[in-house]
Design an enzyme around this catalytic site. Structure first.
Site: not given
Ligand code: PLP
Length: 434
Positions: A107
Site C-alpha cells: 500500500k
Molecule cells: C491490503 C492488503 C491486501 C489486500 O489488498 P486489496 O487491494 O485490498 O485486495 C493483501 N495483503 C496485505 C498485506 C495488505 O495489506
C-alpha cells in the site's frame, strides 16, 4: 481524462475532483472514461527498462492529460524510491515482492502517489489552504497513509486507531513519526474510529472550519498506481525469458490491487490469466462459481488485511468487463484458504524452499501450487514483509524472523498519540481547536 461513477448517477468528474473527493456523489467508484493501450514498442523494450521508467510510461497513459509531465515524473520517481524484485520460490513459481517500501507493504505506493498528487492539485487551487486527511485504521492502512503523507506540505493527517487493538509493530509506524502526522488513540474498536471519521465528513460546522478529505483505498490515485507493479513483474520475467504463458496471482481483500493489474491488462500487458487468492472471506470466489455477488460480514483470519466481506473494488471489476460473468471468469479464477491451510502452506513452503511467506502471500503461493497448468509460469504477490506479522510467522514456523532495519527504526521512536473517547462531540471539539 473524464471519470464516471460505477453507480451511473453522478456528474462526470475530472481527475482533480476524483482525487479530492474520492467517492462520487452517488457513492459509486470513479472509473476513467477510457483506458489507453500502450504501444507495442513499449512492450518490446520493457525488459531493459527500470521500474521507475516503466511506471512513468504507465502513469503518463493514466494521468498525462491532467498532470504536467515533469511534475508527474517527479511524483513517480519520488514514489518509487525502492525496488520491486521478482524472486524464484520453486520451479515455475515466482514471487513479486511488493514489500520494499517505507512500511514494508504494497500500500506504500498508492499512499505516497496519492499524497503527492493531492498536493499537486491543492497547489493549483487559488486559496491554497491546508487540507486535513482523516483516516481510520485497524493497522496497515494507517501506517501506509501516514508514511506516504509524511512531510508533504499543505496536508495534515489524522490517523484514528483503536486503543490496544493494533499490533505494536503497526502502532509504532504511525505514532512515532510526528511532523504532519497526528495519531489519535480512540478508546473503542475500529468501527468507532470509522464512525468518528464519517461523522466528521458530514458535520457542516467542522467542514466550514477546516478542509477535510479521506485517503480511502477506493481513491483512483491510490489504486491505479498499483498497476506499475504488474508491468514491472512482466518486465522482470521477460528479462529472464519467462514471460510467455505468464499467470499473475494476487492475494485479495478489497480487490484494489488486482483491479489495478486488470487495468494493466486492458492497457495491453500480456498476462495470460489472473488468479484472485482469498482467505476464508470467499465472496469473490463464490461469485466466480455462481454468478451471484453476495456480501457477508467479514470473518477474522490469519491474513487479516484480506478480511473483507464486501470488497469495494468488485464494482470496478464488474464495470470493466461490462457486468459479464462470462468475461470475468474467462480471465480470472479464484481460490480460498482456511487458516489451517494457510499455516500448512507456510510450513510446507519453508521446509521445501526456505522462503518465508507471510499469511497473505501464502494464499497466493498455494493458489499457484493448486492452479498452475503445465507450461504456465506463475507469479504471486508477496503483499507484506513477514516481519510485519512477526508474532504469527514465528509461531507458525518456529523461527525468529529478522526485523528489517527500517521497521526496527520505527520501534526505537517515542510513541506520541492523542487520547480520545469514541464520543463524536469530543473529536469535533478537538478538531475545532486546530
Ligand atoms: C491490503 C492488503 C491486501 C489486500 O489488498 P486489496 O487491494 O485490498 O485486495 C493483501 N495483503 C496485505 C498485506 C495488505 O495489506
Amino acid at each position: 481524462m473524464q471519470y464516471y461513477s460505477t453507480n451511473g448517477n453522478a456528474p462526470i468528474a475530472d481527475l482533480h475532483k476524483a482525487v479530492v473527493k474520492g467517492l462520487a456523489e452517488d457513492r459509486g467508484l470513479y472509473m476513467p472514461e477510457k483506458i489507453k493501450t500502450l504501444p507495442q514498442v513499449f512492450f518490446d523494450n520493457i525488459a531493459s527498462m527500470s521500474f521507475q521508467d516503466i511506471a512513468y510510461n504507465v502513469a503518463s497513459a493514466f494521468f498525462g492529460e491532467d498532470v504536467d509531465l515533469d511534475a508527474l515524473k517527479d511524483i513517480v520517481y519520488d514514489t518509487l524510491s525502492f525496488d520491486c524484485p521478482v524472486v524464484q520460490v520453486k520451479d515455475n513459481i515466482y514471487t513479486l515482492e511488493l514489500f520494499h517500501g517505507p512500511t514494508l507493504a504494497f500500500k506504500d505506493v498508492g499512499a505516497r502517489f496519492m499524497a503527492r498528487l493531492l498536493q499537486y492539485f491543492i497547489k493549483q487551487e487559488a486559496k491554497n489552504e491546508q487540507v486535513n486527511v482523516l483516516v481510520a485504521t485497524s493497522g496497515d492502512t494507517g501506517s501506509a497513509v501516514a508514511n506516504g503523507f509524511l512531510g508533504v506540505d499543505g496536508i495534515h493527517v489524522y490517523v484514528l486507531y483503536p486503543k490496544g487493538k493494533v499490533s505494536p509493530i503497526q502502532e509504532c509506524q504511525f505514532t512515532t513519526i510526528g511532523k504532519n502526522i497526528t495519531a489519535i488513540e480512540v478508546d473503542g474498536v475500529f468501527d468507532d474510529c470509522q464512525a468518528l471519521v464519517k461523522n466528521a465528513f458530514m458535520d457542516a460546522e467542522l467542514n466550514q472550519h477546516m478542509k477535510l478529505t479521506s485517503a480511502n483505498s477506493i481513491n483512483v490515485a491510490r489504486f491505479l498506481p498499483q498497476a506499475f507493479y504488474y508491468f514491472n513483474a512482466y518486465a522482470r520475467m521477460k528479462e529472464q525469458g519467462k514471460a510467455d504463458n505468464f499467470v499473475m496471482c494476487v492475494p485479495s481483500g478489497n480487490f484494489g490491487n488486482i483491479c489495478a493489474a486488470l487495468f494493466g491488462h486492458e492497457m495491453g500487458l500480456p498476462i495470460k490469466r489472473f488468479i484472485a487468492a482469498n482467505n476464508a472471506n470467499d465472496i469473490f470466489y463464490k461469485y466466480l462459481q455462481t454468478g451471484k455477488y453476495e456480501p457477508k460480514p467479514s470473518k477474522q483470519t490469519l491474513a487479516n488485511a484480506m478480511d473483507v466481506g464486501d470488497p469495494s473494488n468488485f464494482a470496478r471489476i464488474y464495470d470493466l468487463y461490462g457486468k459479464s460473468h462470462e468475461r470475468i471468469t474467462s480471465l480470472i479464477s479464484g481460490a480460498t484458504y482456511t487458516d489451517d491451510q494457510i499455516r500448512e502452506t507456510m510450513r510446507a513452503c519453508y521446509q521445501d524452499t526456505k522462503y518465508i511467506l507471510d499469511p497473505h502471500g501464502a494464499c497466493g503461493y498455494q493458489a499457484l501450487v493448486d492452479g498452475l497448468q503445465p507450461g504456465e509460469v506463475g507469479v504471486f504477490c508477496e503483499t507484506a514483509h513477514p516481519a510485519k506479522f512477526k508474532e504469527k510467522v514465528d509461531d507458525i514456523l518456529g523461527i525468529d524472523v529478522a526485523i528489517p532495519d527500517r521497521l526496527a527504526a520505527f520501534m526505537k521512536g517515542e510513541k506520541q498519540s492523542v487520547p480520545m473517547t469514541k464520543d463524536f462531540a469530543d473529536f469535533k471539539q478537538y478538531l475545532l481547536s486546530k
